[in-house]
Design a protein around this motif. Structure first.
Motif, PDB file in Angstrom:
ATOM      1  N   THR A   4       0.816  -1.198   0.000  1.00 32.29           N
ATOM      2  CA  THR A   4       0.000   0.000   0.000  1.00 32.29           C
ATOM      3  C   THR A   4       0.862   1.266   0.000  1.00 32.29           C
ATOM      4  O   THR A   4       0.509   2.255  -0.600  1.00 32.29           O
ATOM      5  CB  THR A   4      -0.916   0.025   1.234  1.00 32.29           C
ATOM      6  OG1 THR A   4      -0.124  -0.214   2.372  1.00 32.29           O
ATOM      7  CG2 THR A   4      -1.995  -1.039   1.127  1.00 32.29           C
ATOM      8  N   LEU A   5       1.992   1.195   0.670  1.00 27.61           N
ATOM      9  CA  LEU A   5       2.842   2.377   0.744  1.00 27.61           C
ATOM     10  C   LEU A   5       3.658   2.595  -0.525  1.00 27.61           C
ATOM     11  O   LEU A   5       3.868   3.712  -0.941  1.00 27.61           O
ATOM     12  CB  LEU A   5       3.830   2.238   1.917  1.00 27.61           C
ATOM     13  CG  LEU A   5       3.409   2.778   3.265  1.00 27.61           C
ATOM     14  CD1 LEU A   5       4.512   2.536   4.269  1.00 27.61           C
ATOM     15  CD2 LEU A   5       3.133   4.270   3.175  1.00 27.61           C
ATOM     16  N   PHE A   6       4.147   1.534  -1.105  1.00 26.73           N
ATOM     17  CA  PHE A   6       5.209   1.716  -2.091  1.00 26.73           C
ATOM     18  C   PHE A   6       4.931   1.192  -3.495  1.00 26.73           C
ATOM     19  O   PHE A   6       5.781   1.248  -4.350  1.00 26.73           O
ATOM     20  CB  PHE A   6       6.497   1.052  -1.582  1.00 26.73           C
ATOM     21  CG  PHE A   6       6.949   1.613  -0.280  1.00 26.73           C
ATOM     22  CD1 PHE A   6       7.388   2.919  -0.196  1.00 26.73           C
ATOM     23  CD2 PHE A   6       6.917   0.850   0.878  1.00 26.73           C
ATOM     24  CE1 PHE A   6       7.797   3.461   1.010  1.00 26.73           C
ATOM     25  CE2 PHE A   6       7.321   1.378   2.083  1.00 26.73           C
ATOM     26  CZ  PHE A   6       7.763   2.694   2.153  1.00 26.73           C
ATOM     27  N   ASP A 170       5.974   9.575   2.792  1.00 29.58           N
ATOM     28  CA  ASP A 170       6.086   8.120   2.600  1.00 29.58           C
ATOM     29  C   ASP A 170       7.341   7.777   1.802  1.00 29.58           C
ATOM     30  O   ASP A 170       7.259   7.130   0.751  1.00 29.58           O
ATOM     31  CB  ASP A 170       4.851   7.553   1.881  1.00 29.58           C
ATOM     32  CG  ASP A 170       3.627   7.596   2.767  1.00 29.58           C
ATOM     33  OD1 ASP A 170       3.777   7.584   3.996  1.00 29.58           O
ATOM     34  OD2 ASP A 170       2.519   7.646   2.207  1.00 29.58           O
ATOM     35  N   PRO A 171       8.505   8.227   2.252  1.00 30.85           N
ATOM     36  CA  PRO A 171       9.711   8.045   1.443  1.00 30.85           C
ATOM     37  C   PRO A 171      10.077   6.571   1.294  1.00 30.85           C
ATOM     38  O   PRO A 171       9.858   5.770   2.188  1.00 30.85           O
ATOM     39  CB  PRO A 171      10.786   8.792   2.237  1.00 30.85           C
ATOM     40  CG  PRO A 171      10.315   8.746   3.653  1.00 30.85           C
ATOM     41  CD  PRO A 171       8.822   8.852   3.564  1.00 30.85           C
ATOM     42  N   ASP A 172      10.629   6.242   0.148  1.00 30.29           N
ATOM     43  CA  ASP A 172      11.168   4.902  -0.057  1.00 30.29           C
ATOM     44  C   ASP A 172      12.383   4.688   0.823  1.00 30.29           C
ATOM     45  O   ASP A 172      12.643   3.576   1.267  1.00 30.29           O
ATOM     46  CB  ASP A 172      11.593   4.727  -1.515  1.00 30.29           C
ATOM     47  CG  ASP A 172      10.398   4.742  -2.440  1.00 30.29           C
ATOM     48  OD1 ASP A 172       9.656   3.767  -2.440  1.00 30.29           O
ATOM     49  OD2 ASP A 172      10.205   5.759  -3.128  1.00 30.29           O
ATOM     50  N   GLY A 197      11.370   1.432  12.650  1.00 33.51           N
ATOM     51  CA  GLY A 197       9.949   1.198  12.384  1.00 33.51           C
ATOM     52  C   GLY A 197       9.609   1.427  10.917  1.00 33.51           C
ATOM     53  O   GLY A 197       8.692   0.814  10.377  1.00 33.51           O
ATOM     54  N   TRP A 198      10.350   2.327  10.283  1.00 35.90           N
ATOM     55  CA  TRP A 198      10.100   2.590   8.857  1.00 35.90           C
ATOM     56  C   TRP A 198      10.502   1.382   8.014  1.00 35.90           C
ATOM     57  O   TRP A 198       9.840   1.037   7.039  1.00 35.90           O
ATOM     58  CB  TRP A 198      10.858   3.848   8.410  1.00 35.90           C
ATOM     59  CG  TRP A 198      10.296   4.394   7.143  1.00 35.90           C
ATOM     60  CD1 TRP A 198      10.914   4.467   5.931  1.00 35.90           C
ATOM     61  CD2 TRP A 198       8.979   4.930   6.950  1.00 35.90           C
ATOM     62  NE1 TRP A 198      10.067   5.015   5.001  1.00 35.90           N
ATOM     63  CE2 TRP A 198       8.872   5.302   5.604  1.00 35.90           C
ATOM     64  CE3 TRP A 198       7.881   5.118   7.789  1.00 35.90           C
ATOM     65  CZ2 TRP A 198       7.709   5.853   5.070  1.00 35.90           C
ATOM     66  CZ3 TRP A 198       6.727   5.664   7.269  1.00 35.90           C
ATOM     67  CH2 TRP A 198       6.649   6.024   5.924  1.00 35.90           C
ATOM     68  N   ARG A 199      11.589   0.738   8.393  1.00 35.83           N
ATOM     69  CA  ARG A 199      11.994  -0.520   7.747  1.00 35.83           C
ATOM     70  C   ARG A 199      10.890  -1.564   7.921  1.00 35.83           C
ATOM     71  O   ARG A 199      10.543  -2.281   6.982  1.00 35.83           O
ATOM     72  CB  ARG A 199      13.322  -0.981   8.355  1.00 35.83           C
ATOM     73  CG  ARG A 199      13.880  -2.325   7.876  1.00 35.83           C
ATOM     74  CD  ARG A 199      13.507  -3.514   8.750  1.00 35.83           C
ATOM     75  NE  ARG A 199      13.557  -3.300  10.167  1.00 35.83           N
ATOM     76  CZ  ARG A 199      14.612  -3.586  10.930  1.00 35.83           C
ATOM     77  NH1 ARG A 199      15.696  -4.055  10.402  1.00 35.83           N
ATOM     78  NH2 ARG A 199      14.549  -3.395  12.244  1.00 35.83           N
ATOM     79  N   ASP A 200      10.315  -1.619   9.094  1.00 32.40           N
ATOM     80  CA  ASP A 200       9.281  -2.617   9.348  1.00 32.40           C
ATOM     81  C   ASP A 200       8.024  -2.368   8.510  1.00 32.40           C
ATOM     82  O   ASP A 200       7.202  -3.259   8.337  1.00 32.40           O
ATOM     83  CB  ASP A 200       8.938  -2.664  10.839  1.00 32.40           C
ATOM     84  CG  ASP A 200      10.161  -3.039  11.677  1.00 32.40           C
ATOM     85  OD1 ASP A 200      11.067  -3.701  11.119  1.00 32.40           O
ATOM     86  OD2 ASP A 200      10.227  -2.653  12.855  1.00 32.40           O
ATOM     87  N   ARG A 201       7.896  -1.140   7.986  1.00 29.97           N
ATOM     88  CA  ARG A 201       6.769  -0.846   7.085  1.00 29.97           C
ATOM     89  C   ARG A 201       7.173  -0.985   5.619  1.00 29.97           C
ATOM     90  O   ARG A 201       6.426  -0.606   4.731  1.00 29.97           O
ATOM     91  CB  ARG A 201       6.255   0.572   7.348  1.00 29.97           C
ATOM     92  CG  ARG A 201       5.684   0.735   8.743  1.00 29.97           C
ATOM     93  CD  ARG A 201       5.179   2.129   8.975  1.00 29.97           C
ATOM     94  NE  ARG A 201       4.022   2.425   8.130  1.00 29.97           N
ATOM     95  CZ  ARG A 201       3.424   3.614   8.093  1.00 29.97           C
ATOM     96  NH1 ARG A 201       3.879   4.601   8.837  1.00 29.97           N
ATOM     97  NH2 ARG A 201       2.386   3.819   7.315  1.00 29.97           N
TER      98      ARG A 201
END
Ligand SMILES: Nc1ncnc2c1ncn2[C@@H]1O[C@H](COP(=O)(O)OP(=O)(O)O)[C@@H](O)[C@H]1O
Ligand SMILES: [Mg+2]
Length: 235
Positions: A4-6, A170-172, A197-201
């Motif tokens: 959904t994010l990327f 929502d940066p890559d 946490g960003w890695r976990d997403r």
């Protein structure tokens, strides 16, 4: 949950890489190699540490990998997007839309609240951005602090505000250069935890530090010495 994010991005391959990257400075006839023939490939969705003593080229590598600095030899790319084959405008645009940055100092505007500092930097500073900022702040244990001004926040809280600010597009990739250097250890770990946490997403996180303890949760650590990769290898 990463889809959904990327999934809707134009650069499909989110691998960061540099190939034979060299960064040479000439000052008054003296040449310094900030980087010397560095080749690394960073597949997406992982937490990378860049480690080494002061002056070893850590910031230089982060700048080259994020397209902030053009290497004097070799190249760097994000997926198939090779920075030095594109215009400065295109690189700036890629950086603005796909990357987030956290530096040693949080650089917050003193006359704005924590929430305002985050929202003004959002791609579209609207109501949705405000709600998103609130969610992210709460997620990082900062609920109730949104209306405080930077002078009313601790160093660790300010730095977490800058982490939320970096997440708003929502940066890559989030690039962080010594994000914990001005913090005590407890707050340092909280900032690292927020970044991890960003890695976990599904995002990629690249953290420069000279403090190996901060990288206990990293997937891979890149070791530098005198601008060169050392063979301490992967973690
Ligand atoms: N603008 C510059 N001009 C000349 N030398 C520089 C410049 N920026 C960095 N250097 C040199 O490049 C080397 C690597 O610097 P840097 O990437 O900032 O290291 P680190 O982040 O690991 O401390 C150092 O020797 C530094 O002095
Ligand atoms: Mg540095």
């Amino acid at each position: 949950m990463t889809e959904t994010l990327f999934s809707d991005r134009t650069v499909a391959d989110r691998t960061l890489a540099c190939e034979g990257a060299t960064l040479e400075y000439s000052d008054a006839g003296r040449t310094t190699f900030a980087l010397r023939d560095v080749s690394v490939t960073l597949p997406p969705g992982k937490f990378y540490g860049i480690m080494g003593p002061s002056g070893s080229g850590k910031s230089s590598l982060l700048y080259v990998m994020s397209g902030l600095k053009e290497p004097t030899g070799g190249s760097a790319r994000f997926g198939g997007f090779v920075y030095n084959r594109n215009t400065e405008t295109a690189v700036t645009d890629l950086r603005r839309t796909r990357f987030g940055f956290v530096f040693q100092q949080p650089f917050l505007l003193p006359y704005l609240t924590a929430l305002e500092n985050i929202v003004v930097a959002a791609p579209l500073p609207d109501k949705a951005a405000q709600e998103k900022a609130m969610r992210l702040l709460a997620h990082l244990g900062m609920d109730g602090l949104e209306n405080k001004q930077p002078s009313q926040l601790s160093g660790g809280e300010k730095q977490r505000v800058s982490v939320v600010r970096a997440m708003m597009s929502d940066p890559d990739v989030i690039f962080a250069d010594e994000p914990t250097a001005s913090l005590d250890r407890k707050n340092g770990f909280r900032v690292i935890e927020a970044l991890a946490g960003w890695r976990d997403r599904g995002g990629t996180v690249v953290v420069v530090t000279h403090d190996g303890d901060m990288l206990a949760g990293a997937d891979t650590i890149i070791h530098l010495r005198d601008g060169e990769l050392t063979d301490e290898g992967d973690k």
